[in-house]
Design a protein around this motif. Structure first.
Motif, PDB file in Angstrom:
ATOM      1  N   TYR A  69       0.852  -1.202   0.000  1.00 12.21           N
ATOM      2  CA  TYR A  69       0.000   0.000   0.000  1.00 12.21           C
ATOM      3  C   TYR A  69       0.878   1.239   0.000  1.00 12.21           C
ATOM      4  CZ  TYR A  69      -3.768   3.203   1.222  1.00 12.21           C
ATOM      5  OH  TYR A  69      -4.681   4.222   1.220  1.00 12.21           O
ATOM      6  N   LYS A  70       0.671   2.098  -0.973  1.00  8.53           N
ATOM      7  CA  LYS A  70       1.439   3.340  -1.097  1.00  8.53           C
ATOM      8  C   LYS A  70       0.484   4.529  -0.962  1.00  8.53           C
ATOM      9  CE  LYS A  70       5.150   1.092  -2.136  1.00  8.53           C
ATOM     10  NZ  LYS A  70       6.029   0.741  -1.076  1.00  8.53           N
ATOM     11  N   VAL A  71       0.900   5.517  -0.214  1.00 10.48           N
ATOM     12  CA  VAL A  71       0.099   6.715  -0.002  1.00 10.48           C
ATOM     13  C   VAL A  71       0.567   7.790  -0.971  1.00 10.48           C
ATOM     14  CG1 VAL A  71      -0.551   8.506   1.661  1.00 10.48           C
ATOM     15  CG2 VAL A  71      -0.216   6.157   2.425  1.00 10.48           C
ATOM     16  N   ASP A  72      -0.388   8.404  -1.677  1.00 14.99           N
ATOM     17  CA  ASP A  72      -0.072   9.506  -2.577  1.00 14.99           C
ATOM     18  C   ASP A  72      -0.106  10.795  -1.756  1.00 14.99           C
ATOM     19  OD1 ASP A  72       0.334  11.247  -4.660  1.00 14.99           O
ATOM     20  OD2 ASP A  72      -1.586  10.828  -5.659  1.00 14.99           O
ATOM     21  N   ALA A  73       1.056  11.319  -1.420  1.00 11.71           N
ATOM     22  CA  ALA A  73       1.151  12.490  -0.551  1.00 11.71           C
ATOM     23  C   ALA A  73       0.511  13.719  -1.185  1.00 11.71           C
ATOM     24  CB  ALA A  73       2.613  12.767  -0.222  1.00 11.71           C
ATOM     25  N   GLN A  74       0.648  13.879  -2.497  1.00  9.78           N
ATOM     26  CA  GLN A  74       0.063  15.037  -3.189  1.00  9.78           C
ATOM     27  C   GLN A  74      -1.467  15.021  -3.090  1.00  9.78           C
ATOM     28  OE1 GLN A  74       1.643  17.638  -4.627  1.00  9.78           O
ATOM     29  NE2 GLN A  74       3.608  16.796  -3.951  1.00  9.78           N
ATOM     30  N   ALA A  75      -2.058  13.860  -3.325  1.00 13.07           N
ATOM     31  CA  ALA A  75      -3.517  13.750  -3.265  1.00 13.07           C
ATOM     32  C   ALA A  75      -4.015  13.974  -1.835  1.00 13.07           C
ATOM     33  CB  ALA A  75      -3.968  12.384  -3.770  1.00 13.07           C
ATOM     34  N   THR A  76      -3.280  13.459  -0.859  1.00 16.28           N
ATOM     35  CA  THR A  76      -3.665  13.644   0.540  1.00 16.28           C
ATOM     36  C   THR A  76      -3.604  15.114   0.922  1.00 16.28           C
ATOM     37  OG1 THR A  76      -2.800  11.459   1.073  1.00 16.28           O
ATOM     38  CG2 THR A  76      -3.134  12.959   2.901  1.00 16.28           C
ATOM     39  N   ALA A  77      -2.544  15.796   0.532  1.00 20.07           N
ATOM     40  CA  ALA A  77      -2.399  17.216   0.838  1.00 20.07           C
ATOM     41  C   ALA A  77      -3.502  18.036   0.179  1.00 20.07           C
ATOM     42  CB  ALA A  77      -1.029  17.710   0.393  1.00 20.07           C
ATOM     43  N   LYS A  78      -3.833  17.700  -1.072  1.00 20.89           N
ATOM     44  CA  LYS A  78      -4.896  18.428  -1.778  1.00 20.89           C
ATOM     45  C   LYS A  78      -6.236  18.249  -1.077  1.00 20.89           C
ATOM     46  CE  LYS A  78      -6.940  19.117  -6.333  1.00 20.89           C
ATOM     47  NZ  LYS A  78      -7.752  20.150  -5.787  1.00 20.89           N
ATOM     48  N   LYS A  79      -6.539  17.032  -0.646  1.00 24.22           N
ATOM     49  CA  LYS A  79      -7.798  16.773   0.062  1.00 24.22           C
ATOM     50  C   LYS A  79      -7.849  17.556   1.378  1.00 24.22           C
ATOM     51  CE  LYS A  79      -9.891  13.482  -2.333  1.00 24.22           C
ATOM     52  NZ  LYS A  79     -11.284  13.383  -2.682  1.00 24.22           N
ATOM     53  N   MET A  80      -6.718  17.613   2.083  1.00 24.38           N
ATOM     54  CA  MET A  80      -6.679  18.351   3.345  1.00 24.38           C
ATOM     55  C   MET A  80      -6.895  19.842   3.113  1.00 24.38           C
ATOM     56  SD  MET A  80      -3.558  16.369   5.274  1.00 24.38           S
ATOM     57  CE  MET A  80      -3.471  17.509   6.622  1.00 24.38           C
ATOM     58  N   ILE A  81      -6.273  20.388   2.095  1.00 25.44           N
ATOM     59  CA  ILE A  81      -6.440  21.810   1.785  1.00 25.44           C
ATOM     60  C   ILE A  81      -7.876  22.094   1.386  1.00 25.44           C
ATOM     61  CG2 ILE A  81      -5.792  23.629   0.140  1.00 25.44           C
ATOM     62  CD1 ILE A  81      -2.945  22.398   0.218  1.00 25.44           C
ATOM     63  N   ASP A  82      -8.459  21.249   0.558  1.00 27.83           N
ATOM     64  CA  ASP A  82      -9.856  21.428   0.159  1.00 27.83           C
ATOM     65  C   ASP A  82     -10.778  21.387   1.361  1.00 27.83           C
ATOM     66  OD1 ASP A  82      -9.053  21.633  -2.470  1.00 27.83           O
ATOM     67  OD2 ASP A  82      -9.586  19.551  -2.974  1.00 27.83           O
ATOM     68  N   TRP A  84     -10.095  22.043   4.617  1.00 26.29           N
ATOM     69  CA  TRP A  84      -9.944  23.166   5.522  1.00 26.29           C
ATOM     70  C   TRP A  84     -10.312  24.488   4.866  1.00 26.29           C
ATOM     71  CZ3 TRP A  84     -10.097  22.293  10.371  1.00 26.29           C
ATOM     72  CH2 TRP A  84      -9.614  21.092  10.884  1.00 26.29           C
ATOM     73  N   SER A  85     -10.241  24.598   3.565  1.00 20.78           N
ATOM     74  CA  SER A  85     -10.615  25.852   2.914  1.00 20.78           C
ATOM     75  C   SER A  85     -12.136  26.022   2.843  1.00 20.78           C
ATOM     76  CB  SER A  85     -10.009  25.921   1.506  1.00 20.78           C
ATOM     77  OG  SER A  85     -10.549  24.914   0.687  1.00 20.78           O
ATOM     78  N   LYS A  86     -12.873  24.939   2.908  1.00 17.10           N
ATOM     79  CA  LYS A  86     -14.347  25.018   2.899  1.00 17.10           C
ATOM     80  C   LYS A  86     -14.878  25.504   4.237  1.00 17.10           C
ATOM     81  CE  LYS A  86     -15.058  21.479  -0.553  1.00 17.10           C
ATOM     82  NZ  LYS A  86     -15.567  20.133  -0.852  1.00 17.10           N
ATOM     83  N   GLN A  87     -14.123  25.337   5.288  1.00 20.66           N
ATOM     84  CA  GLN A  87     -14.594  25.768   6.609  1.00 20.66           C
ATOM     85  C   GLN A  87     -14.184  27.160   6.817  1.00 20.66           C
ATOM     86  OE1 GLN A  87     -13.265  23.058   9.608  1.00 20.66           O
ATOM     87  NE2 GLN A  87     -14.353  21.358   8.716  1.00 20.66           N
TER      88      GLN A  87
END
Length: 87
Positions: A69-82, A84-87
C-alpha cells in the motif's frame, strides 16, 4: 373557640411523610423498563457494515500488511487543503 391542645385527633404533622413512605413501598414492585424509539432503531440498522465496504477495507488491510500500500502524498495534501478551505 375551644382549643383542646396539641393532641387533637385529626392533627398529625408527620402524616405527609407517612403517606410518602407508603407510596414508595407500593411502587417498589414496579420494574424498570426501557423503550427504544423508531429513530434509534433506524440508526442501529444503519450502523451495520455494508459487505462491499467491508471487502474494500479488508483489501486495504491486506495491502498494508504486505507492504504494497502506497500513499499519494500530493492527493492527501490536496484533500486536506480542500477540506480546511471550505470551513
Amino acid at each position: 373557640m375551644k382549643i383542646n391542645g396539641p393532641n387533637q385527633p385529626n392533627f398529625n404533622p408527620y402524616q405527609k411523610q407517612l403517606n410518602n413512605q407508603t407510596e414508595l413501598k407500593k411502587g417498589a414492585g414496579n420494574q424498570d423498563r426501557i423503550e427504544i424509539s423508531s429513530q434509534a432503531k433506524q440508526m442501529q440498522e444503519g450502523a451495520k457494515v455494508d459487505p462491499a465496504r467491508q471487502n474494500y477495507v479488508n483489501q486495504i488491510k491486506q495491502s498494508v500488511d504486505n507492504g504494497e500500500y502506497k500513499v499519494d502524498a500530493q492527493a492527501t495534501a490536496k484533500k486536506m487543503i480542500d477540506f480546511w478551505s471550505k470551513q
